[in-house]
Design a protein around this motif. Structure first.
Motif, PDB file in Angstrom:
ATOM      1  N   UNK A  17      41.823  40.100  49.101  1.00 45.68           N
ATOM      2  CA  UNK A  17      42.703  38.934  49.159  1.00 45.68           C
ATOM      3  C   UNK A  17      41.855  37.683  48.963  1.00 45.68           C
ATOM      4  N   UNK A  18      42.129  36.928  47.890  1.00 47.55           N
ATOM      5  CA  UNK A  18      41.351  35.726  47.591  1.00 47.55           C
ATOM      6  C   UNK A  18      41.955  34.513  48.286  1.00 47.55           C
ATOM      7  N   UNK A  19      41.107  33.739  48.939  1.00 44.13           N
ATOM      8  CA  UNK A  19      41.523  32.540  49.658  1.00 44.13           C
ATOM      9  C   UNK A  19      40.859  31.330  49.006  1.00 44.13           C
ATOM     10  N   UNK A  20      41.642  30.309  48.667  1.00 45.47           N
ATOM     11  CA  UNK A  20      41.102  29.100  48.056  1.00 45.47           C
ATOM     12  C   UNK A  20      40.403  28.248  49.113  1.00 45.47           C
ATOM     13  N   UNK A  49      39.792  32.195  33.097  1.00 43.80           N
ATOM     14  CA  UNK A  49      39.522  33.255  34.063  1.00 43.80           C
ATOM     15  C   UNK A  49      38.653  32.776  35.197  1.00 43.80           C
ATOM     16  N   UNK A  50      37.863  33.700  35.733  1.00 46.92           N
ATOM     17  CA  UNK A  50      37.005  33.405  36.879  1.00 46.92           C
ATOM     18  C   UNK A  50      35.635  34.045  36.683  1.00 46.92           C
ATOM     19  N   UNK A  51      34.608  33.313  37.096  1.00 39.07           N
ATOM     20  CA  UNK A  51      33.275  33.882  37.223  1.00 39.07           C
ATOM     21  C   UNK A  51      33.130  34.410  38.649  1.00 39.07           C
ATOM     22  N   UNK A  52      32.678  35.651  38.768  1.00 43.65           N
ATOM     23  CA  UNK A  52      32.428  36.222  40.094  1.00 43.65           C
ATOM     24  C   UNK A  52      30.978  35.962  40.484  1.00 43.65           C
ATOM     25  N   UNK A  53      30.771  35.623  41.747  1.00 45.88           N
ATOM     26  CA  UNK A  53      29.413  35.510  42.289  1.00 45.88           C
ATOM     27  C   UNK A  53      29.229  36.653  43.276  1.00 45.88           C
ATOM     28  N   UNK A  63      35.856  49.061  45.162  1.00 44.68           N
ATOM     29  CA  UNK A  63      36.447  49.046  43.821  1.00 44.68           C
ATOM     30  C   UNK A  63      37.954  48.806  43.907  1.00 44.68           C
ATOM     31  N   UNK A  64      38.604  49.459  44.862  1.00 42.20           N
ATOM     32  CA  UNK A  64      40.055  49.275  45.028  1.00 42.20           C
ATOM     33  C   UNK A  64      40.378  47.826  45.394  1.00 42.20           C
ATOM     34  N   UNK A  65      39.543  47.241  46.254  1.00 42.26           N
ATOM     35  CA  UNK A  65      39.771  45.850  46.632  1.00 42.26           C
ATOM     36  C   UNK A  65      39.588  44.927  45.432  1.00 42.26           C
ATOM     37  N   UNK A  66      38.597  45.216  44.598  1.00 39.96           N
ATOM     38  CA  UNK A  66      38.410  44.435  43.376  1.00 39.96           C
ATOM     39  C   UNK A  66      39.623  44.557  42.454  1.00 39.96           C
ATOM     40  N   UNK A  71      44.233  41.777  39.792  1.00 44.90           N
ATOM     41  CA  UNK A  71      45.542  42.102  39.224  1.00 44.90           C
ATOM     42  C   UNK A  71      46.045  41.009  38.292  1.00 44.90           C
ATOM     43  N   UNK A  72      45.864  39.766  38.690  1.00 43.99           N
ATOM     44  CA  UNK A  72      46.347  38.650  37.873  1.00 43.99           C
ATOM     45  C   UNK A  72      45.202  37.714  37.487  1.00 43.99           C
ATOM     46  N   UNK A  73      43.988  38.250  37.444  1.00 53.86           N
ATOM     47  CA  UNK A  73      42.835  37.417  37.111  1.00 53.86           C
ATOM     48  C   UNK A  73      42.007  38.066  36.021  1.00 53.86           C
ATOM     49  N   UNK A  74      41.466  37.231  35.130  1.00 56.56           N
ATOM     50  CA  UNK A  74      40.528  37.652  34.109  1.00 56.56           C
ATOM     51  C   UNK A  74      39.128  37.306  34.588  1.00 56.56           C
ATOM     52  N   UNK A  75      38.222  38.272  34.506  1.00 54.92           N
ATOM     53  CA  UNK A  75      36.838  38.020  34.908  1.00 54.92           C
ATOM     54  C   UNK A  75      36.027  37.667  33.667  1.00 54.92           C
ATOM     55  N   UNK A  76      35.360  36.515  33.697  1.00 54.51           N
ATOM     56  CA  UNK A  76      34.620  36.035  32.534  1.00 54.51           C
ATOM     57  C   UNK A  76      33.147  36.424  32.554  1.00 54.51           C
ATOM     58  N   UNK A  77      32.564  36.473  33.734  1.00 56.72           N
ATOM     59  CA  UNK A  77      31.152  36.828  33.888  1.00 56.72           C
ATOM     60  C   UNK A  77      30.881  37.148  35.349  1.00 56.72           C
TER      61      UNK A  77
END
Length: 339
Positions: A17-20, A49-53, A63-66, A71-77
């Motif tokens: 769950x991502x929190x802003x 999209x989003x860069x993951x750190x 992996x399941x949490x990722x 689900x609604x995000x594109x990972x760029x790097x």
């Protein structure tokens, strides 16, 4: 007096769950299979999209949490602060799943390969022999042998290519510029990220709010002074504004980085004082001194590895400072306080 440490968030998010936190910066919390039971990961808005750190440890629940988070995000790097398994573990899997390539310092990338492939002083056998010379008993050495290559379990695969990060590099991520800050002592070239516009520091493992970063001597560099390097590195954060929001890899986001740097210096000074007292008159090995540094049982090989590495790091630091003398005889290394 420095401003006290304060926590803007009372709880951590559920896995996946991502929190802003601030516009363009989101917080993910993933489980870990250790006593240290979680790691914080960060998503930075990056165009469409989003860069993951950092990535988390290579386990199916993570992996399941990722998958839930993406689900609604594109990972760029995928930007990885350093090579430890909870940070690098799923970089290859994320690249395979999303196409997002790895960004990491060269020293971290090469160290990861050395540990996965068991090269030279990075072998388990080299670590065990190193700890034997520092007084570790046969039973605990056998536990380390039986544990095997725990690193490879956490990092089963490393991306074949990467984008190299450099110290003081400016990265344009979405609408913001982030500056890399290299830190030493915990890992070869640990990269933190600072955004002046947002007032945010992604500190990785270099600055944690409640626990002290593990500082260990490796078998490949037996005379190194990683504690001295670490203390010098965290002092560089003192140039950042006092109200900087720190995003650590473990624990909750906090403000009060100047106070935390001061606390860490005091913590290590206190531990060094204990070691000097314990080594006065009678030479002691790193293994002898584990109970001096840790007021708890060391329950398993994973914790033994950290405890031995940290004990040696403090002893090397004091030797470098001229406060301890190293004595090597009969295949064992001991230290005694200088008069």
């Amino acid at each position: 007096m420095n401003a006290p440490i304060a926590y803007p968030h009372e709880t951590s998010p559920a896995p996946g769950v991502a929190v802003t936190l601030v516009p363009g910066v989101e917080w993910l919390c993933m489980p870990l299979p250790f006593a240290l039971n979680h790691i914080n990961l960060w998503l930075l808005a990056d165009g469409d999209g989003y860069a993951a750190v950092d990535t988390g440890f290579a386990q199916d629940p993570i992996k399941d949490a990722w998958k839930s988070a993406l689900t609604e995000r594109l990972l760029t790097r995928v930007i990885v602060t350093h090579c430890h398994p909870d940070h690098l573990g799923l970089a290859a899997w994320l690249e395979q799943e999303t196409g997002a390539g790895l960004w990491i310092a060269q020293g971290e990338y090469l160290a990861a390969h050395m540990m996965v492939e068991q090269v030279a002083g990075y072998r388990i056998s080299a670590m065990v022999e190193f700890f034997r010379r520092h007084g570790l008993d046969a039973a605990r050495m056998d536990g380390l042998v039986q544990r095997g290559n725990g690193y490879k379990r956490g990092v089963p695969e490393i991306p074949a290519t990467y984008r190299r990060l450099f110290p003081d590099q400016r990265l344009r991520i979405g609408e913001h510029e982030w500056r890399t800050i290299v830190g030493h002592g915990h890992a070869p070239e640990h990269m933190s990220l600072y955004c002046a516009e947002l007032g945010v520091l992604i500190s990785g493992d270099m600055l944690l709010p409640r626990i002290s970063t593990n500082i260990s001597v490796m078998a490949s560099t037996p005379l190194a002074d990683p504690l001295g390097l670490f203390l010098a590195s965290i002092d560089e954060y003192l140039a950042l504004p006092v109200d900087t929001l720190v995003l650590p890899s473990h624990g909750r986001p906090f403000r009060g980085l100047h106070a935390r740097v001061e606390q860490l210096h005091a913590h290590h000074a206190q531990r060094c004082a204990l070691l000097l007292d314990a080594c006065r008159g009678t030479p002691k090995s790193a293994a002898d001194l584990i109970p001096v540094l840790f007021d708890r049982e060391i329950p398993d090989p994973h914790q033994t590895m950290f405890a031995m590495g940290e004990s040696i790091a403090h002893l090397n630091y004091l030797e470098h400072a001229g406060k301890l003398q190293r004595i090597e005889e009969t295949g064992l290394i001991r230290f005694v306080s200088q008069p």
